[in-house]
Design a protein around this motif. Structure first.
Motif, PDB file in Angstrom:
ATOM      1  N   SER A  74       0.834  -1.216   0.000  1.00 44.86           N
ATOM      2  CA  SER A  74       0.000   0.000   0.000  1.00 44.86           C
ATOM      3  C   SER A  74       0.868   1.265   0.000  1.00 44.86           C
ATOM      4  O   SER A  74       0.656   2.195   0.773  1.00 44.86           O
ATOM      5  CB  SER A  74      -0.926   0.015   1.224  1.00 44.86           C
ATOM      6  OG  SER A  74      -1.751  -1.130   1.241  1.00 44.86           O
ATOM      7  N   LEU A  75       1.832   1.273  -0.880  1.00 44.97           N
ATOM      8  CA  LEU A  75       2.778   2.383  -0.918  1.00 44.97           C
ATOM      9  C   LEU A  75       2.100   3.687  -1.302  1.00 44.97           C
ATOM     10  O   LEU A  75       1.149   3.711  -2.117  1.00 44.97           O
ATOM     11  CB  LEU A  75       3.920   2.067  -1.877  1.00 44.97           C
ATOM     12  CG  LEU A  75       4.963   1.094  -1.307  1.00 44.97           C
ATOM     13  CD1 LEU A  75       5.779   0.445  -2.407  1.00 44.97           C
ATOM     14  CD2 LEU A  75       5.877   1.826  -0.326  1.00 44.97           C
ATOM     15  N   LYS A  76       2.606   4.758  -0.705  1.00 41.46           N
ATOM     16  CA  LYS A  76       2.080   6.093  -0.926  1.00 41.46           C
ATOM     17  C   LYS A  76       3.185   6.992  -1.478  1.00 41.46           C
ATOM     18  O   LYS A  76       4.367   6.727  -1.254  1.00 41.46           O
ATOM     19  CB  LYS A  76       1.579   6.682   0.399  1.00 41.46           C
ATOM     20  CG  LYS A  76       0.550   5.835   1.124  1.00 41.46           C
ATOM     21  CD  LYS A  76       0.208   6.446   2.470  1.00 41.46           C
ATOM     22  CE  LYS A  76      -0.820   5.609   3.217  1.00 41.46           C
ATOM     23  NZ  LYS A  76      -1.153   6.205   4.542  1.00 41.46           N
ATOM     24  N   PRO A  77       2.817   8.063  -2.159  1.00 45.50           N
ATOM     25  CA  PRO A  77       3.859   8.974  -2.662  1.00 45.50           C
ATOM     26  C   PRO A  77       4.790   9.480  -1.563  1.00 45.50           C
ATOM     27  O   PRO A  77       5.987   9.674  -1.806  1.00 45.50           O
ATOM     28  CB  PRO A  77       3.040  10.110  -3.274  1.00 45.50           C
ATOM     29  CG  PRO A  77       1.770   9.458  -3.721  1.00 45.50           C
ATOM     30  CD  PRO A  77       1.488   8.428  -2.654  1.00 45.50           C
ATOM     31  N   GLU A  78       4.268   9.647  -0.367  1.00 45.80           N
ATOM     32  CA  GLU A  78       5.103  10.126   0.738  1.00 45.80           C
ATOM     33  C   GLU A  78       6.106   9.085   1.239  1.00 45.80           C
ATOM     34  O   GLU A  78       6.939   9.387   2.082  1.00 45.80           O
ATOM     35  CB  GLU A  78       4.244  10.622   1.901  1.00 45.80           C
ATOM     36  CG  GLU A  78       3.184   9.661   2.370  1.00 45.80           C
ATOM     37  CD  GLU A  78       1.820   9.971   1.747  1.00 45.80           C
ATOM     38  OE1 GLU A  78       1.763  10.255   0.530  1.00 45.80           O
ATOM     39  OE2 GLU A  78       0.817   9.899   2.490  1.00 45.80           O
ATOM     40  N   ASP A  79       6.026   7.869   0.727  1.00 41.48           N
ATOM     41  CA  ASP A  79       7.039   6.858   1.045  1.00 41.48           C
ATOM     42  C   ASP A  79       8.275   7.007   0.157  1.00 41.48           C
ATOM     43  O   ASP A  79       9.280   6.311   0.368  1.00 41.48           O
ATOM     44  CB  ASP A  79       6.467   5.456   0.867  1.00 41.48           C
ATOM     45  CG  ASP A  79       5.359   5.138   1.854  1.00 41.48           C
ATOM     46  OD1 ASP A  79       4.346   4.537   1.438  1.00 41.48           O
ATOM     47  OD2 ASP A  79       5.499   5.488   3.042  1.00 41.48           O
ATOM     48  N   THR A  85      19.020   2.546  -1.325  1.00 39.59           N
ATOM     49  CA  THR A  85      18.310   2.167  -2.540  1.00 39.59           C
ATOM     50  C   THR A  85      17.099   3.088  -2.692  1.00 39.59           C
ATOM     51  O   THR A  85      16.377   3.344  -1.720  1.00 39.59           O
ATOM     52  CB  THR A  85      17.899   0.681  -2.501  1.00 39.59           C
ATOM     53  OG1 THR A  85      17.293   0.318  -3.746  1.00 39.59           O
ATOM     54  CG2 THR A  85      16.929   0.370  -1.373  1.00 39.59           C
ATOM     55  N   GLN A  86      16.901   3.572  -3.895  1.00 41.63           N
ATOM     56  CA  GLN A  86      15.843   4.550  -4.148  1.00 41.63           C
ATOM     57  C   GLN A  86      14.492   3.852  -4.293  1.00 41.63           C
ATOM     58  O   GLN A  86      14.365   2.881  -5.045  1.00 41.63           O
ATOM     59  CB  GLN A  86      16.137   5.353  -5.409  1.00 41.63           C
ATOM     60  CG  GLN A  86      15.058   6.349  -5.795  1.00 41.63           C
ATOM     61  CD  GLN A  86      14.965   7.525  -4.842  1.00 41.63           C
ATOM     62  OE1 GLN A  86      15.986   8.116  -4.471  1.00 41.63           O
ATOM     63  NE2 GLN A  86      13.757   7.889  -4.437  1.00 41.63           N
ATOM     64  N   VAL A  87      13.506   4.373  -3.579  1.00 45.49           N
ATOM     65  CA  VAL A  87      12.119   3.943  -3.736  1.00 45.49           C
ATOM     66  C   VAL A  87      11.320   5.167  -4.157  1.00 45.49           C
ATOM     67  O   VAL A  87      11.313   6.187  -3.463  1.00 45.49           O
ATOM     68  CB  VAL A  87      11.556   3.362  -2.431  1.00 45.49           C
ATOM     69  CG1 VAL A  87      10.053   3.116  -2.561  1.00 45.49           C
ATOM     70  CG2 VAL A  87      12.273   2.064  -2.075  1.00 45.49           C
ATOM     71  N   THR A  88      10.668   5.059  -5.302  1.00 44.48           N
ATOM     72  CA  THR A  88       9.852   6.159  -5.822  1.00 44.48           C
ATOM     73  C   THR A  88       8.430   5.660  -6.030  1.00 44.48           C
ATOM     74  O   THR A  88       8.217   4.669  -6.735  1.00 44.48           O
ATOM     75  CB  THR A  88      10.414   6.701  -7.133  1.00 44.48           C
ATOM     76  OG1 THR A  88      11.771   7.127  -6.941  1.00 44.48           O
ATOM     77  CG2 THR A  88       9.593   7.869  -7.641  1.00 44.48           C
ATOM     78  N   VAL A  89       7.493   6.344  -5.398  1.00 41.33           N
ATOM     79  CA  VAL A  89       6.079   5.996  -5.540  1.00 41.33           C
ATOM     80  C   VAL A  89       5.398   7.123  -6.301  1.00 41.33           C
ATOM     81  O   VAL A  89       5.248   8.232  -5.797  1.00 41.33           O
ATOM     82  CB  VAL A  89       5.421   5.791  -4.173  1.00 41.33           C
ATOM     83  CG1 VAL A  89       3.974   5.308  -4.349  1.00 41.33           C
ATOM     84  CG2 VAL A  89       6.217   4.802  -3.332  1.00 41.33           C
ATOM     85  N   SER A  90       5.004   6.812  -7.524  1.00 40.97           N
ATOM     86  CA  SER A  90       4.437   7.850  -8.382  1.00 40.97           C
ATOM     87  C   SER A  90       3.574   7.221  -9.451  1.00 40.97           C
ATOM     88  O   SER A  90       3.858   6.112  -9.924  1.00 40.97           O
ATOM     89  CB  SER A  90       5.562   8.658  -9.033  1.00 40.97           C
ATOM     90  OG  SER A  90       5.045   9.589  -9.964  1.00 40.97           O
ATOM     91  N   ALA A  91       2.535   7.967  -9.810  1.00 40.43           N
ATOM     92  CA  ALA A  91       1.673   7.506 -10.898  1.00 40.43           C
ATOM     93  C   ALA A  91       2.284   7.862 -12.259  1.00 40.43           C
ATOM     94  O   ALA A  91       1.783   7.441 -13.298  1.00 40.43           O
ATOM     95  CB  ALA A  91       0.285   8.115 -10.745  1.00 40.43           C
TER      96      ALA A  91
END
Length: 118
Positions: free
Chosen positions: A84-89, A112-118
């Protein structure tokens, strides 16, 4: 010499999932605590989750119910299942290992980069 190798970051849509892994190698035996921290642009690094040798866990309030930390002591590896990842993650996620309870003797992964984006 202790080395930490992280993997599993990437780009994911909101609501998606990722699993991070961090394998520790070197002169290690029965690691005291293994954990994950993150740092978003312009913000301080913060604890996400950590797991002690005996199984006790701590989570940031913002990830409770969505993230799960686990570890394989035989492999000196810690995992972070993120659902349930969110952009703020979105952040760089760092693995941290404290081999013993002695303070200021920790080791950090490269991030490690995590990017949550549509």
């Amino acid at each position: 010499q202790v080395q930490l190798v992280e993997s599993g970051g990437g780009l994911v849509q909101p609501g998606g999932s990722l699993r991070l892994s961090c394998a520790a190698s070197g002169s290690l035996f029965s690691i005291y605590v293994m954990g994950w921290y993150r740092q978003a642009p312009g913000k301080q690094r913060e604890l996400v989750a950590r797991m002690y040798r005996g199984g006790t866990t701590n989570y940031a309030d913002s990830v409770k119910g969505r993230f799960t930390i686990s570890r394989d002591n035989a492999k000196n590896t810690v995992y972070l299942q993120m659902n349930s990842l969110k952009p703020e993650d979105t952040a760089v996620y760092y693995c941290k290992v404290d081999p013993t309870a002695i303070p200021n003797q920790e080791y950090w992964g490269q991030g490690t980069q995590v990017t949550v984006s549509a």
